[in-house]
Design an enzyme around this catalytic site. Structure first.
Site, PDB file in Angstrom:
ATOM      1  N   ARG A  88      32.180  -9.842 -17.416  1.00 37.25           N
ATOM      2  CA  ARG A  88      33.311  -9.625 -16.338  1.00 37.25           C
ATOM      3  C   ARG A  88      33.314  -9.893 -14.846  1.00 37.25           C
ATOM      4  NH1 ARG A  88      36.270  -5.528 -13.595  1.00 37.25           N
ATOM      5  NH2 ARG A  88      34.981  -3.658 -13.947  1.00 37.25           N
ATOM      6  N   HIS A 135      27.728  -4.832 -11.639  1.00 40.38           N
ATOM      7  CA  HIS A 135      28.722  -6.067 -11.557  1.00 40.38           C
ATOM      8  C   HIS A 135      27.820  -7.240 -10.631  1.00 40.38           C
ATOM      9  CE1 HIS A 135      31.885  -3.187 -11.070  1.00 40.38           C
ATOM     10  NE2 HIS A 135      31.212  -1.994 -11.626  1.00 40.38           N
ATOM     11  N   HIS A 141       0.752  -0.836  -0.648  1.00 42.46           N
ATOM     12  CA  HIS A 141      -0.248   0.185   0.358  1.00 42.46           C
ATOM     13  C   HIS A 141       1.078   1.083  -0.143  1.00 42.46           C
ATOM     14  CE1 HIS A 141       1.095  -1.543   3.891  1.00 42.46           C
ATOM     15  NE2 HIS A 141       0.296   0.055   4.601  1.00 42.46           N
TER      16      HIS A 141
END
Length: 151
Positions: free
Chosen positions: A131, A98, A9
């Site tokens: 990476r 990341h 809510h």
């Protein structure tokens, strides 16, 4: 892109505005509730969004509650979910790039609609960086170990 979105809510009004914004951006938002400002429990809706993403029914989800903290905690209990509470653009980029976050949580009492829109757009536009995949794999391994411990 299909995006599931839910709120309690306290996050209802912001969620309603974000539904329209996501459509403007060309996405297909799916509203999992709540559907009013009547008091409800955030864990119910946070779990519903997270479980929908974890089952692969949508690639990402957004949850809005008053502070965003509770929903993040609940969502992160669901295996396969990496929920991120983001109150600024740096966190939004970092969470996706990341941490490969697949659920975004927002606090309607912390940020306004303007910043919320910027965070959502940044979060959606940022791609997970390969990476960092090794670290994500470690998170997934830990999650599997915990699942086995609790079985």
């Amino acid at each position: 892109m299909k995006i599931v979105i839910g709120s309690d809510h306290g996050g209802y009004e912001l969620k309603q505005q974000l539904l329209a914004y996501l459509s403007e951006l060309g996405h297909t938002p799916v509203d999992l509730g709540t559907h009013s400002t009547e008091s409800v429990d955030y864990p119910d809706f946070a779990f519903l969004v997270a479980a929908t993403v974890a089952k692969g029914e949508a690639p990402v989800g957004i949850i809005v509650d008053g502070a965003g903290i509770g929903s993040s905690i609940v969502a992160n209990k669901v295996p396969g979910i990496r929920a991120s509470l983001c109150n600024d653009l740096f966190a939004a980029r970092n969470a996706r790039e990341h941490n490969h976050a697949n659920v975004l949580t927002l606090g309607s009492r912390i940020i306004g609609i303007g910043l919320a829109k910027e965070i959502v757009k940044t979060w959606l536009d940022t791609q997970p960086c390969p990476r960092h995949a090794r670290r994500i794999s470690k998170i997934q391994d830990l999650e599997s170990q915990l699942y086995r411990l609790n079985s």
